[in-house]
Each structure stands twice: as structure tokens, then as C-alpha cells.
Design a protein around this motif. Sequence first.
Motif, PDB file in Angstrom:
ATOM      1  N   ILE A  34       8.262 -16.322  -7.261  1.00 39.80           N
ATOM      2  CA  ILE A  34       9.134 -15.180  -7.543  1.00 39.80           C
ATOM      3  C   ILE A  34       9.904 -14.781  -6.290  1.00 39.80           C
ATOM      4  O   ILE A  34       9.562 -15.183  -5.179  1.00 39.80           O
ATOM      5  N   ASN A  35      10.923 -13.938  -6.481  1.00 44.05           N
ATOM      6  CA  ASN A  35      11.874 -13.637  -5.412  1.00 44.05           C
ATOM      7  C   ASN A  35      11.456 -12.507  -4.490  1.00 44.05           C
ATOM      8  O   ASN A  35      12.130 -12.243  -3.490  1.00 44.05           O
ATOM      9  N   ILE A  36      10.388 -11.793  -4.795  1.00 46.42           N
ATOM     10  CA  ILE A  36      10.019 -10.610  -4.018  1.00 46.42           C
ATOM     11  C   ILE A  36       8.608 -10.725  -3.461  1.00 46.42           C
ATOM     12  O   ILE A  36       7.818 -11.559  -3.897  1.00 46.42           O
ATOM     13  N   GLU A  37       8.309  -9.859  -2.467  1.00 50.32           N
ATOM     14  CA  GLU A  37       6.947  -9.574  -2.038  1.00 50.32           C
ATOM     15  C   GLU A  37       6.543  -8.287  -2.760  1.00 50.32           C
ATOM     16  O   GLU A  37       7.039  -7.201  -2.448  1.00 50.32           O
ATOM     17  N   CYS A  38       5.666  -8.415  -3.738  1.00 45.82           N
ATOM     18  CA  CYS A  38       5.377  -7.281  -4.621  1.00 45.82           C
ATOM     19  C   CYS A  38       4.846  -6.067  -3.861  1.00 45.82           C
ATOM     20  O   CYS A  38       5.207  -4.929  -4.169  1.00 45.82           O
ATOM     21  N   VAL A  39       4.001  -6.294  -2.863  1.00 47.36           N
ATOM     22  CA  VAL A  39       3.433  -5.160  -2.136  1.00 47.36           C
ATOM     23  C   VAL A  39       4.528  -4.354  -1.446  1.00 47.36           C
ATOM     24  O   VAL A  39       4.469  -3.118  -1.388  1.00 47.36           O
ATOM     25  N   ASP A  40       5.559  -5.021  -0.946  1.00 48.06           N
ATOM     26  CA  ASP A  40       6.656  -4.320  -0.284  1.00 48.06           C
ATOM     27  C   ASP A  40       7.444  -3.478  -1.290  1.00 48.06           C
ATOM     28  O   ASP A  40       7.842  -2.346  -0.994  1.00 48.06           O
ATOM     29  N   GLU A  41       7.677  -4.044  -2.474  1.00 50.19           N
ATOM     30  CA  GLU A  41       8.440  -3.316  -3.494  1.00 50.19           C
ATOM     31  C   GLU A  41       7.647  -2.128  -4.044  1.00 50.19           C
ATOM     32  O   GLU A  41       8.219  -1.074  -4.329  1.00 50.19           O
ATOM     33  N   ILE A  42       6.341  -2.290  -4.182  1.00 47.50           N
ATOM     34  CA  ILE A  42       5.510  -1.161  -4.625  1.00 47.50           C
ATOM     35  C   ILE A  42       5.585  -0.040  -3.591  1.00 47.50           C
ATOM     36  O   ILE A  42       5.703   1.146  -3.933  1.00 47.50           O
ATOM     37  N   ALA A  43       5.532  -0.405  -2.310  1.00 48.48           N
ATOM     38  CA  ALA A  43       5.591   0.592  -1.242  1.00 48.48           C
ATOM     39  C   ALA A  43       6.892   1.369  -1.268  1.00 48.48           C
ATOM     40  O   ALA A  43       6.953   2.538  -0.858  1.00 48.48           O
ATOM     41  N   ASP A  44       7.960   0.736  -1.755  1.00 48.48           N
ATOM     42  CA  ASP A  44       9.248   1.408  -1.838  1.00 48.48           C
ATOM     43  C   ASP A  44       9.176   2.644  -2.725  1.00 48.48           C
ATOM     44  O   ASP A  44       9.909   3.619  -2.515  1.00 48.48           O
ATOM     45  N   ALA A  45       8.265   2.621  -3.702  1.00 45.54           N
ATOM     46  CA  ALA A  45       8.133   3.751  -4.623  1.00 45.54           C
ATOM     47  C   ALA A  45       7.599   5.005  -3.934  1.00 45.54           C
ATOM     48  O   ALA A  45       7.766   6.118  -4.449  1.00 45.54           O
ATOM     49  N   VAL A  46       6.952   4.842  -2.788  1.00 42.80           N
ATOM     50  CA  VAL A  46       6.449   6.002  -2.032  1.00 42.80           C
ATOM     51  C   VAL A  46       7.121   6.097  -0.668  1.00 42.80           C
ATOM     52  O   VAL A  46       6.605   6.720   0.262  1.00 42.80           O
ATOM     53  N   GLY A  47       8.292   5.454  -0.531  1.00 42.27           N
ATOM     54  CA  GLY A  47       9.071   5.573   0.695  1.00 42.27           C
ATOM     55  C   GLY A  47       8.478   4.885   1.896  1.00 42.27           C
ATOM     56  O   GLY A  47       8.788   5.256   3.037  1.00 42.27           O
ATOM     57  N   LEU A  67      -1.571   2.283   1.817  1.00 44.82           N
ATOM     58  CA  LEU A  67      -0.307   3.013   1.858  1.00 44.82           C
ATOM     59  C   LEU A  67       0.348   3.146   0.486  1.00 44.82           C
ATOM     60  O   LEU A  67       1.344   3.865   0.337  1.00 44.82           O
ATOM     61  N   LEU A  68      -0.214   2.483  -0.512  1.00 43.38           N
ATOM     62  CA  LEU A  68       0.348   2.529  -1.872  1.00 43.38           C
ATOM     63  C   LEU A  68      -0.253   3.648  -2.720  1.00 43.38           C
ATOM     64  O   LEU A  68       0.137   3.812  -3.887  1.00 43.38           O
ATOM     65  N   ARG A  69      -1.159   4.397  -2.152  1.00 47.07           N
ATOM     66  CA  ARG A  69      -1.819   5.445  -2.931  1.00 47.07           C
ATOM     67  C   ARG A  69      -0.785   6.391  -3.549  1.00 47.07           C
ATOM     68  O   ARG A  69       0.150   6.840  -2.879  1.00 47.07           O
ATOM     69  N   GLY A  70      -0.966   6.644  -4.826  1.00 45.09           N
ATOM     70  CA  GLY A  70      -0.081   7.561  -5.533  1.00 45.09           C
ATOM     71  C   GLY A  70       1.022   6.897  -6.320  1.00 45.09           C
ATOM     72  O   GLY A  70       1.701   7.545  -7.124  1.00 45.09           O
ATOM     73  N   ASP A  93      -6.142   7.688 -13.326  1.00 49.45           N
ATOM     74  CA  ASP A  93      -5.155   8.598 -13.919  1.00 49.45           C
ATOM     75  C   ASP A  93      -3.737   8.046 -13.826  1.00 49.45           C
ATOM     76  O   ASP A  93      -2.780   8.782 -13.551  1.00 49.45           O
ATOM     77  N   GLY A  94      -3.607   6.734 -14.036  1.00 50.64           N
ATOM     78  CA  GLY A  94      -2.286   6.118 -14.061  1.00 50.64           C
ATOM     79  C   GLY A  94      -1.629   5.939 -12.713  1.00 50.64           C
ATOM     80  O   GLY A  94      -0.432   5.651 -12.635  1.00 50.64           O
ATOM     81  N   GLN A  95      -2.425   6.094 -11.630  1.00 52.80           N
ATOM     82  CA  GLN A  95      -1.878   5.934 -10.280  1.00 52.80           C
ATOM     83  C   GLN A  95      -2.770   5.027  -9.447  1.00 52.80           C
ATOM     84  O   GLN A  95      -3.983   4.915  -9.696  1.00 52.80           O
ATOM     85  N   LEU A  96      -2.172   4.394  -8.436  1.00 57.79           N
ATOM     86  CA  LEU A  96      -2.953   3.581  -7.511  1.00 57.79           C
ATOM     87  C   LEU A  96      -3.777   4.480  -6.597  1.00 57.79           C
ATOM     88  O   LEU A  96      -3.308   5.517  -6.142  1.00 57.79           O
ATOM     89  N   THR A  97      -5.003   4.044  -6.333  1.00 60.30           N
ATOM     90  CA  THR A  97      -5.899   4.817  -5.463  1.00 60.30           C
ATOM     91  C   THR A  97      -5.775   4.419  -4.004  1.00 60.30           C
ATOM     92  O   THR A  97      -6.318   5.095  -3.124  1.00 60.30           O
ATOM     93  N   GLY A  98      -5.093   3.293  -3.740  1.00 59.43           N
ATOM     94  CA  GLY A  98      -5.026   2.771  -2.377  1.00 59.43           C
ATOM     95  C   GLY A  98      -6.161   1.809  -2.067  1.00 59.43           C
ATOM     96  O   GLY A  98      -6.360   1.434  -0.913  1.00 59.43           O
TER      97      GLY A  98
END
Length: 238
Positions: free
Chosen positions: A37-50, A80-83, A149-154
Motif C-alpha cells: 500500500i501507498n501509506i505508513e498507516c501509523v503516520d496517517e493515524i497520528a495525523d488524526a490527533v495532530g 501517541l495515538l491515544r484518543g 469506547d470506540g477509541q484507541l487506548t495507545g
Amino acid sequence: MPPSTEFTPGLTVRGIQPPLRLADYRLIAFDMDSTLINIECVDEIADAVGRKAEVAAITEAAMRGEIADFKESLRRRVALLRGVRVADMERIYAERLRLNPGAQELIAAARAAGLKTLLVSGGFTFFAERVAARLGIDFARANVLELADGQLTGRMVDQPWGDIVDGAMKRDTLLATCAQLGCAGAQAIAVGDGANDLPMMAAAGLAVAYHAKPVVRTQAHVAIDEGGLDRLLEVVRP
């Protein structure tokens, strides 16, 4: 490894004499992020929390082989992905994740030649299971993100096979899959782009670097630097 030779523009071989035959192999194993695939998923997930820049810097260092402990680097990034919400990951899958060029064609050719297919990723099952299903891949292993609760715990969830898919686990998964198929590692092809792919590439009979980091390119039998994954079919014929 012997010196490399440019086989055709953007396609380098070393230590092998093309053309080879797909039918001489039993398994083809792929890394996922930046390979299938074209992305690094962990980096894109992190984008959701800035936090994309912070996480991407760690990812890049790990893929270049500058971080010795992949497991610890992944734990740092996942913390760092918590939330991040599941809905955020759904959007990443729908809007940002694309199969790399030639992925479908290479896998179709491998399956037609009788090979089984394996996706083994230091990324996450949320994406790996969907990518495997889209491509008709036979076996998949990746890390499980913990949700509450529908969120990542980290944190990540331990699995029966271990805690985190790192380079050693990629190698062990490739060899265990070969054993399941009744073949040796020499009858496997391994395709990757980062330093954590090197152990499974070393265990395989044919190591393929796809738009890879320099440390990976120099240790691969085939380096694809231009074009799609299906360029491997110029070296390993259907």
C-alpha cells in the motif's frame, strides 16, 4: 551480496541470473505499509490527533535501520495515538489508503503459478485484514490496536504468537508458513522496503526491495526503484 547490475531501467538484480520461474517457488510474502500500500498507516493515524510529523520521524528512522529496537519504537508511536477514533481510521482506509501499482497483477500471477501468499506487517490488523481480503491473500499477521469506547487506548493487544510483529517475527512467520506448506525458506519470495523486513528477506530464497531504503536495497536480490510491484515479473517469469 555480489555487485548489482541494472537489469532494465529502474530494476536492479544481484546474485541471481534472470529469468527465474514463479513456479519454482511456493510462497510469496509481503510487507504492507509502503510495499503493498501507498501509506505508513501509523503516520496517517497520528495525523488524526495532530502528531503525524512526530510519529513519521520515528517511523522513518526505524525503516532506515537507525532504531535498533523496533518494538519499543512502535510502542512509542502507538502511545501517541491515544484518543484516535475508529471513525478516523475508517476515513484513512477509505480516503488515503491505496494499493501500490502492480500489487494486484503480481499477486494474481503468483496465485496462477500455484504460490500461496502472505502479508506480514508491523502495522495493524485494522488495515491488514482489509488489504488481505481485497487482494485475496492467503495468510496475514499484524499487530492489534487496543480499543475502548470506540477509541484507541495507545496500547496493543498481545496475541498467542507474541506481542509485536518486528523483524524477527516477520522471519519466523515466513518460515512457519513455509513449514505449513511443506517447503523450505529457499522456496519463498519476500518483498519489503524497510529495515524490519531484512530478517524475512534473508530467510527467503529471493529477496525483493520495493522503492526501499538504501540499507534494504543493498541486501536484496532484486530492487524495484521505478514502476510497480509487477515489475518483478520481468525477473521471475509467470
